[in-house]
Design a protein around this motif. Structure first.
Motif, mmCIF file in Angstrom:
data_model
loop_
_atom_site.group_PDB
_atom_site.id
_atom_site.type_symbol
_atom_site.label_atom_id
_atom_site.label_comp_id
_atom_site.label_asym_id
_atom_site.label_seq_id
_atom_site.Cartn_x
_atom_site.Cartn_y
_atom_site.Cartn_z
ATOM 1 N N UNK A 59 0.848 -1.194 0.000
ATOM 2 C CA UNK A 59 0.000 0.000 0.000
ATOM 3 C C UNK A 59 0.878 1.237 0.000
ATOM 4 N N UNK A 60 0.617 2.135 -0.937
ATOM 5 C CA UNK A 60 1.398 3.359 -1.021
ATOM 6 C C UNK A 60 0.596 4.445 -1.715
ATOM 7 N N UNK A 61 1.087 5.658 -1.575
ATOM 8 C CA UNK A 61 0.538 6.782 -2.335
ATOM 9 C C UNK A 61 1.637 7.802 -2.534
ATOM 10 N N UNK A 62 1.456 8.633 -3.541
ATOM 11 C CA UNK A 62 2.460 9.631 -3.870
ATOM 12 C C UNK A 62 1.796 10.761 -4.636
ATOM 13 N N UNK A 63 2.184 11.972 -4.277
ATOM 14 C CA UNK A 63 1.676 13.150 -4.974
ATOM 15 C C UNK A 63 2.625 13.485 -6.117
ATOM 16 N N UNK A 64 2.061 13.941 -7.205
ATOM 17 C CA UNK A 64 2.889 14.419 -8.306
ATOM 18 C C UNK A 64 3.140 13.428 -9.414
ATOM 19 N N UNK A 65 2.656 12.181 -9.290
ATOM 20 C CA UNK A 65 2.849 11.212 -10.369
ATOM 21 C C UNK A 65 1.605 10.346 -10.551
ATOM 22 N N UNK A 66 1.146 10.294 -11.777
ATOM 23 C CA UNK A 66 0.116 9.338 -12.156
ATOM 24 C C UNK A 66 0.809 8.004 -12.433
ATOM 25 N N UNK A 67 0.054 6.932 -12.289
ATOM 26 C CA UNK A 67 0.611 5.603 -12.521
ATOM 27 C C UNK A 67 -0.446 4.761 -13.219
ATOM 28 N N UNK A 68 -0.037 4.066 -14.264
ATOM 29 C CA UNK A 68 -0.963 3.214 -15.011
ATOM 30 C C UNK A 68 -0.331 1.852 -15.222
ATOM 31 N N UNK A 69 -1.162 0.824 -15.168
ATOM 32 C CA UNK A 69 -0.709 -0.556 -15.328
ATOM 33 C C UNK A 69 -1.538 -1.244 -16.409
ATOM 34 N N UNK A 70 -0.863 -1.976 -17.293
ATOM 35 C CA UNK A 70 -1.513 -2.814 -18.288
ATOM 36 C C UNK A 70 -1.030 -4.237 -18.034
ATOM 37 N N UNK A 71 -1.967 -5.168 -17.862
ATOM 38 C CA UNK A 71 -1.604 -6.558 -17.547
ATOM 39 C C UNK A 71 -1.209 -7.274 -18.831
ATOM 40 N N UNK A 72 0.056 -7.686 -18.893
ATOM 41 C CA UNK A 72 0.589 -8.424 -20.040
ATOM 42 C C UNK A 72 0.414 -9.927 -19.886
ATOM 43 N N UNK A 73 0.464 -10.390 -18.628
ATOM 44 C CA UNK A 73 0.416 -11.831 -18.360
ATOM 45 C C UNK A 73 0.055 -12.050 -16.899
ATOM 46 N N UNK A 74 -0.736 -13.073 -16.618
ATOM 47 C CA UNK A 74 -1.039 -13.448 -15.245
ATOM 48 C C UNK A 74 -2.278 -12.798 -14.672
ATOM 49 N N UNK A 98 -1.870 10.664 -6.225
ATOM 50 C CA UNK A 98 -2.214 10.712 -4.807
ATOM 51 C C UNK A 98 -3.081 9.582 -4.290
ATOM 52 N N UNK A 99 -3.587 8.713 -5.158
ATOM 53 C CA UNK A 99 -4.487 7.638 -4.726
ATOM 54 C C UNK A 99 -3.720 6.534 -3.987
ATOM 55 N N UNK A 100 -4.320 5.999 -2.921
ATOM 56 C CA UNK A 100 -3.746 4.865 -2.195
ATOM 57 C C UNK A 100 -3.963 3.613 -3.047
ATOM 58 N N UNK A 101 -2.878 2.853 -3.259
ATOM 59 C CA UNK A 101 -2.976 1.675 -4.121
ATOM 60 C C UNK A 101 -1.942 0.621 -3.740
ATOM 61 N N UNK A 102 -2.157 -0.594 -4.232
ATOM 62 C CA UNK A 102 -1.248 -1.724 -4.052
ATOM 63 C C UNK A 102 -1.632 -2.780 -5.074
ATOM 64 N N UNK A 103 -0.732 -3.734 -5.304
ATOM 65 C CA UNK A 103 -1.095 -4.876 -6.143
ATOM 66 C C UNK A 103 -0.368 -6.116 -5.666
#
Length: 172
Positions: A59-74, A98-103
């Motif tokens: 679980x983390x969050x950070x201001x100033x950066x967007x983050x995007x994920x595309x699932x390639x496998x699994x 700034x959103x709280x997220x984890x994977x």
């Protein structure tokens, strides 16, 4: 450059010439940088993440950066602002600034994500300083050689402006 019978002019193309490692290991993730911020005009990082089953990002969050994920496998489970979703090949997850997220990789075999961070400097610094540089061409996730150095990882996170949150039920 021609594409579909149309002419596309490529301006400001940057060669990938940074002379530093492009692959890092961190918390059961093998991170391969396809582009560092300096190679994208400081617009983003592009990182392929190979994740061991049961591993992921805390679980983390950070201001100033967007983050995007595309699932390639699994298969992965993503936590985003209080909601959990299962995703698999072809799914896209957008993490707003700034959103709280984890994977977590929830499959029986490693999963792979394509991750884009914009503008990317924070994640470049975090992944490369908290992670262990690996030889070029590394494709297998290294087996852990002991518990992770959580204080060191937390110090790098704090330095970059990232906040890593303790899991629910963890000792304070």
């Amino acid at each position: 450059m021609y594409h579909n019978d149309a002419f596309i002019e490529v301006k400001g193309a940057v060669e990938m010439t940074e002379s530093r490692p492009r692959t890092y290991h961190l918390l059961g993730n093998l991170l391969t940088f396809h582009a560092f911020p300096a190679e994208t005009g400081d617009r983003c990082t592009i990182v392929e993440i190979k994740t061991a089953p049961g591993a992921g990002a805390p679980l983390n969050h950070h201001a100033g950066e967007d983050e995007s994920f595309y699932v390639l496998e699994g298969e992965f489970e993503f936590f985003l602002n209080g909601e959990t979703s299962k995703v698999s090949i072809g799914d896209f997850v957008k993490v707003p600034d700034g959103a709280v997220h984890a994977f977590t990789c929830i499959g029986q075999s490693p999963g792979r994500l394509l991750c884009v961070n914009a503008p990317g400097a924070m994640h470049d610094t975090f992944f490369t300083e908290a992670g262990e540089a690996m030889p070029d061409g590394t494709t297998d996730i290294p087996a852990p050689d002991g518990p992770p150095d959580i204080p060191a990882i937390m110090a790098v996170a704090e330095k970059t402006g990232m906040t890593i949150l303790a899991p629910q039920g963890a000792p304070a």
